[in-house]
Design a protein around this motif. Structure first.
Motif, mmCIF file in Angstrom:
data_model
loop_
_atom_site.group_PDB
_atom_site.id
_atom_site.type_symbol
_atom_site.label_atom_id
_atom_site.label_comp_id
_atom_site.label_asym_id
_atom_site.label_seq_id
_atom_site.Cartn_x
_atom_site.Cartn_y
_atom_site.Cartn_z
ATOM 1 N N GLY A 74 -9.804 5.403 4.418
ATOM 2 C CA GLY A 74 -9.904 6.848 4.562
ATOM 3 C C GLY A 74 -10.021 7.285 6.009
ATOM 4 N N ALA A 75 -10.638 6.429 6.824
ATOM 5 C CA ALA A 75 -10.788 6.735 8.248
ATOM 6 C C ALA A 75 -9.571 6.277 9.055
ATOM 7 N N GLY A 76 -8.600 5.635 8.395
ATOM 8 C CA GLY A 76 -7.394 5.187 9.097
ATOM 9 C C GLY A 76 -7.558 3.855 9.807
ATOM 10 N N ILE A 77 -8.599 3.122 9.478
ATOM 11 C CA ILE A 77 -8.893 1.853 10.138
ATOM 12 C C ILE A 77 -8.277 0.676 9.392
ATOM 13 N N LEU A 78 -8.067 0.848 8.099
ATOM 14 C CA LEU A 78 -7.373 -0.151 7.277
ATOM 15 C C LEU A 78 -6.147 0.499 6.671
ATOM 16 N N LYS A 79 -5.155 -0.328 6.433
ATOM 17 C CA LYS A 79 -3.929 0.132 5.775
ATOM 18 C C LYS A 79 -3.706 -0.758 4.560
ATOM 19 N N ARG A 80 -3.566 -0.136 3.414
ATOM 20 C CA ARG A 80 -3.357 -0.902 2.172
ATOM 21 C C ARG A 80 -1.993 -1.568 2.222
ATOM 22 N N LEU A 81 -1.958 -2.861 1.911
ATOM 23 C CA LEU A 81 -0.692 -3.591 1.862
ATOM 24 C C LEU A 81 -0.096 -3.460 0.470
ATOM 25 N N PRO A 82 1.221 -3.423 0.383
ATOM 26 C CA PRO A 82 1.873 -3.234 -0.920
ATOM 27 C C PRO A 82 1.756 -4.481 -1.795
ATOM 28 N N HIS A 83 1.949 -4.275 -3.090
ATOM 29 C CA HIS A 83 2.033 -5.412 -4.010
ATOM 30 C C HIS A 83 3.284 -6.218 -3.662
ATOM 31 N N THR A 84 3.134 -7.507 -3.530
ATOM 32 C CA THR A 84 4.261 -8.410 -3.287
ATOM 33 C C THR A 84 4.077 -9.612 -4.205
ATOM 34 N N ALA A 85 5.070 -10.472 -4.263
ATOM 35 C CA ALA A 85 4.950 -11.681 -5.084
ATOM 36 C C ALA A 85 3.744 -12.498 -4.655
ATOM 37 N N GLU A 86 3.542 -12.653 -3.327
ATOM 38 C CA GLU A 86 2.404 -13.431 -2.828
ATOM 39 C C GLU A 86 1.080 -12.785 -3.218
ATOM 40 N N ALA A 87 1.026 -11.467 -3.105
ATOM 41 C CA ALA A 87 -0.207 -10.758 -3.455
ATOM 42 C C ALA A 87 -0.483 -10.889 -4.944
ATOM 43 N N LEU A 88 0.547 -10.698 -5.763
ATOM 44 C CA LEU A 88 0.358 -10.789 -7.210
ATOM 45 C C LEU A 88 -0.029 -12.202 -7.631
ATOM 46 N N GLU A 89 0.497 -13.209 -6.927
ATOM 47 C CA GLU A 89 0.128 -14.593 -7.208
ATOM 48 C C GLU A 89 -1.369 -14.795 -6.979
ATOM 49 N N ARG A 90 -1.907 -14.186 -5.920
ATOM 50 C CA ARG A 90 -3.332 -14.298 -5.617
ATOM 51 C C ARG A 90 -4.188 -13.606 -6.668
ATOM 52 N N LEU A 91 -3.639 -12.573 -7.311
ATOM 53 C CA LEU A 91 -4.398 -11.796 -8.278
ATOM 54 C C LEU A 91 -4.413 -12.425 -9.660
ATOM 55 N N GLY A 92 -3.537 -13.361 -9.910
ATOM 56 C CA GLY A 92 -3.501 -13.994 -11.223
ATOM 57 C C GLY A 92 -3.068 -13.004 -12.285
ATOM 58 N N ASP A 93 -3.888 -12.847 -13.316
ATOM 59 C CA ASP A 93 -3.491 -12.011 -14.446
ATOM 60 C C ASP A 93 -3.859 -10.536 -14.280
ATOM 61 N N ARG A 94 -4.280 -10.143 -13.110
ATOM 62 C CA ARG A 94 -4.615 -8.726 -12.896
ATOM 63 C C ARG A 94 -3.334 -7.882 -12.941
ATOM 64 N N SER A 95 -3.478 -6.699 -13.396
ATOM 65 C CA SER A 95 -2.321 -5.816 -13.602
ATOM 66 C C SER A 95 -1.734 -5.306 -12.292
ATOM 67 N N ILE A 96 -0.415 -5.216 -12.256
ATOM 68 C CA ILE A 96 0.262 -4.634 -11.098
ATOM 69 C C ILE A 96 -0.026 -3.137 -11.014
ATOM 70 N N LYS A 97 -0.507 -2.549 -12.102
ATOM 71 C CA LYS A 97 -0.817 -1.121 -12.103
ATOM 72 C C LYS A 97 -2.038 -0.803 -11.244
ATOM 73 N N MET A 98 -2.838 -1.807 -10.933
ATOM 74 C CA MET A 98 -3.997 -1.584 -10.071
ATOM 75 C C MET A 98 -3.516 -1.404 -8.632
ATOM 76 N N SER A 99 -4.270 -0.672 -7.857
ATOM 77 C CA SER A 99 -3.960 -0.557 -6.429
ATOM 78 C C SER A 99 -4.111 -1.913 -5.780
ATOM 79 N N SER A 100 -3.326 -2.179 -4.786
ATOM 80 C CA SER A 100 -3.407 -3.446 -4.082
ATOM 81 C C SER A 100 -4.798 -3.602 -3.457
ATOM 82 N N PRO A 101 -5.423 -4.778 -3.620
ATOM 83 C CA PRO A 101 -6.745 -5.021 -3.040
ATOM 84 C C PRO A 101 -6.672 -5.630 -1.639
ATOM 85 N N PHE A 102 -5.471 -5.653 -1.057
ATOM 86 C CA PHE A 102 -5.267 -6.270 0.253
ATOM 87 C C PHE A 102 -5.022 -5.186 1.302
#
Length: 185
Positions: free
Chosen positions: A61-89
């Motif tokens: 919110g302060a512009g200090i972090l930028k959310r990274l998009p869902h990618t194959a690598e990111a989804l692999e790290r999340l396991g069975d978590r839904s792609i509908k969730m906001s990216s946690p990276f």
């Protein structure tokens, strides 16, 4: 009423985030996630844990972090978590040194103070915190400036829950929002 500056609170959250990334790195848990250009970046991963979700939200919110998009690598790290969730990276957009050189005076609003303090509150161990968990600036910039805190011993700081409710929670009851009002971007 004595308040720590929003900038001081945000700095401590950023410090805590970098400390977590360092621990992750030492445990060989490096989150290399591609950004929107496909360049792999070391990312902060909030692990779907409330204190880290709030921290990443406040820093984003302060512009200090930028959310990274869902990618194959990111989804692999999340396991069975839904792609509908906001990216946690998230990609850090500045270092601690860069943060200290910036002017955050525009962030000094009651809404931002309440949001930063609510986020900060999630790291309290009951009604206290240990000094070594925070930056070397914490004692002077936060504890000595805000009447929610009281130094109690060599390495411990008390967190006055009643004062916190008066200053922060009561403001939300009066309509102060749960978001940062400004963004650096």
């Amino acid at each position: 009423m004595r308040n720590a500056s929003v900038a001081a609170l945000i700095y401590e959250l950023l410090f805590k985030m970098y400390k977590k990334m360092e621990v992750d790195r030492s445990n060989q848990w490096i989150n290399l996630i591609p950004d929107e250009s496909g360049i792999k970046r070391e990312a902060f991963f909030h692990e779907f844990t409330s204190c880290w979700e709030w921290t990443s939200g406040a820093l984003e919110g302060a512009g200090i972090l930028k959310r990274l998009p869902h990618t194959a690598e990111a989804l692999e790290r999340l396991g069975d978590r839904s792609i509908k969730m906001s990216s946690p990276f998230f990609q850090p957009m500045m270092t601690l040194d860069e943060f200290q050189r910036m002017n955050f005076s525009a962030f000094e609003t009651l809404n931002n103070y309440c949001n930063a303090m609510f986020t900060f509150n999630q790291f309290m161990i009951g009604d206290y915190t240990i000094l070594k968990e925070w930056s070397p600036l914490f004692l002077e910039a936060v504890v000595n400036q805000d009447d929610i805190f009281l130094r109690s011993g060599e390495d411990r700081v008390e967190f006055n829950r009643e004062r916190y409710r008066e200053k922060v929670v009561s403001q939300w009851d009066n309509g102060v929002g749960y978001y940062f009002e400004l963004n650096l971007n």
